[in-house]
Design a protein around this motif. Sequence first.
Motif, PDB file in Angstrom:
ATOM      1  N   ASP A 140     -15.973  18.206 -36.473  1.00 37.82           N
ATOM      2  CA  ASP A 140     -14.528  18.442 -36.601  1.00 37.82           C
ATOM      3  C   ASP A 140     -13.923  18.836 -35.250  1.00 37.82           C
ATOM      4  OD1 ASP A 140     -13.854  17.877 -39.328  1.00 37.82           O
ATOM      5  OD2 ASP A 140     -15.073  19.594 -39.895  1.00 37.82           O
ATOM      6  N   TRP A 160     -15.234  25.200 -33.661  1.00 33.68           N
ATOM      7  CA  TRP A 160     -14.664  25.915 -34.822  1.00 33.68           C
ATOM      8  C   TRP A 160     -15.832  26.455 -35.646  1.00 33.68           C
ATOM      9  CZ3 TRP A 160      -9.345  25.534 -37.057  1.00 33.68           C
ATOM     10  CH2 TRP A 160      -8.420  25.163 -36.089  1.00 33.68           C
ATOM     11  N   ASN A 219     -16.393  27.901 -38.572  1.00 32.55           N
ATOM     12  CA  ASN A 219     -16.668  27.665 -40.003  1.00 32.55           C
ATOM     13  C   ASN A 219     -16.756  26.188 -40.379  1.00 32.55           C
ATOM     14  OD1 ASN A 219     -16.804  30.378 -40.936  1.00 32.55           O
ATOM     15  ND2 ASN A 219     -14.606  30.509 -40.577  1.00 32.55           N
ATOM     16  N   LEU A 220     -16.604  25.321 -39.411  1.00 31.66           N
ATOM     17  CA  LEU A 220     -16.611  23.879 -39.705  1.00 31.66           C
ATOM     18  C   LEU A 220     -17.748  23.189 -38.955  1.00 31.66           C
ATOM     19  CD1 LEU A 220     -12.787  23.147 -39.321  1.00 31.66           C
ATOM     20  CD2 LEU A 220     -14.038  23.498 -41.447  1.00 31.66           C
TER      21      LEU A 220
END
Lengths: 327, 261
Positions: free
Chosen positions: A119, A112, A114-115
């Motif tokens: 995560d 992911w 933006n994370l």
Amino acid sequence: METPVIRVKNLKKYFRVAQKGEGFGAAVASLFRREYREVKAVDGIDFDIHAGEMVAFLGPNGAGKTTTLKMLSGILQPTSGEASVLGFNPQERNPEFQRQISLVMGQRNQLWWNLPATDTFLLNKDIYKVPLDQYRLILDELVELLDLQDVLSSPVRKLSLGQRMKCELVASLLHRPKVVFLDEPTIGLDLAMQKKIRAFLKEYNKKYNATIILTSHYMDDVKEVCDRVILINHGRKIYDDQIKKLISEYAHEKYLQVDFENEVSKEALEGIGKVVEFGGLQAVIAVPRAEHAKKAAELLTRFEIDNIDIQEVELEDIILKSFADHV
Amino acid sequence: MKYLRTFLLALQVEFSSRINIFGWFLCSLIPSLLLILVWFAILGERESISGFTKGDFAVYYLFITMGWYIVGGTFGISTGRKIKNGMINTTLLKPYNVVLGQCLEEQAWKAISFFLALPIMVFIVFLLRDNISIHLSFGHILLLIVSLILGGINFALIQGLVGISAFWITEVWPVDHLRVILLSLFGGLLVPLALMPSAVRALSDFLPFKYMFYVPVSILLSKNSNPYLDAGIQLLYIGILFGIYTLVWSRGIKKYEAIGI
């Protein structure tokens, strides 16, 4: 004899590709009448791979390597033929099968953006139903092996390509897959990072007896990671054996790289072997593999030598020769 | 658990783009407010048109604006784009439903939008309080919630079908555009179905579109003659659409070319 973990029989994948001529007129014409061409991406290949093997799947661009990996991992349905991985038919995409394989793609991202990568790791933990204590254990081990302690809390978009690739490997291996397909895992990485990833793959294979199938355009990946090589061209298998055997079959020569004390003439060296490179004080001479020691001794007696290196033919050259022989 | 995790991750991503969400909400609110003003002008001094009072129009369009965050969505487009670009390859490898994952990801920004929009909606309702009167029993509220959920599932299945049409066509937006037109016409998104010509109303009974937004809003306005039957038909459409979806997916995945890697 042990049952192979991967068994492929007469596997084929044909694509129907729309054709269009050059220019605007052809575009208008294609609105009314479209022509198609059949592309044989994979055209009847067979092979068996046993547990714990590390196999390089090599071929030029468009040879059918990635298409084969996609069929073996269940992403792509074959046109015909049979494929069995860990006793499952990949095209059925059985969850039990999916929990035992992984495909690492150097040019595709599952993290992911933006994370932080952790995560995505947690999501994969849930997807693959890895118990929490086991997850912690595996994650700690992978993070240590790949030296990732400092990047785990940064958003993926802030990581370097090498760091991202290492995180991709962690995400793909958290469920400890028995079969790992790697498509160009070191593409775009610097030499140090390539080396680290190769060492990691060898370690992973040794520790878990994982079967690794790798495609790469970097011959160092192949030499350092794999024992066996399958060459594929135009969708057909053209060679399948140990890398050592490929070298002995195709590398009929060795190279003598020589530094002379004084300038010598090219003609004088031609009596020793085929002069591949020549620069007066330096030369590279190809000599028959069986006679390389004798030829080196002859050089030492006939010329004043500063240094002499005996080199193997590069794997790239051997593979190119092998492809040329099969065209 | 894996889908809940997907929702939570998407929620984390959305926290960083609150301003965008707020902007989108304002954009979606304007057409609804305009339609309310248009119907207010048409009604003029009249009490109602086909049983719809000023208050009914206000509730109808405000509900559709807010209900969109519960029932609606756009994940068909993003699913189609991912199929077209081969971006579902990494997900197809896993024991994970690609389309359901996309749907769950979308719920994150819908949930945030809903809660960001709520105070504005309360303020608008306060401004229009003299025109609005809703009397709902507990049973009606319960039925409304059930109907919203069933409408949402119907809508998601249609969105899923729009998305997986990408197995056959390169751009799914024309299919999605058709979906918007059909929903506006037969689903009461633009004008309440009660005000539509009888032919449209008759046809809408045999299509799934009115069972997404129109049935729940009709329950809210107490305009269904048999709300339980409507909820039953919503359930029936879920079964039919799920059957079609499963069939289309199984055909599509065989055709998938997994472009790129």
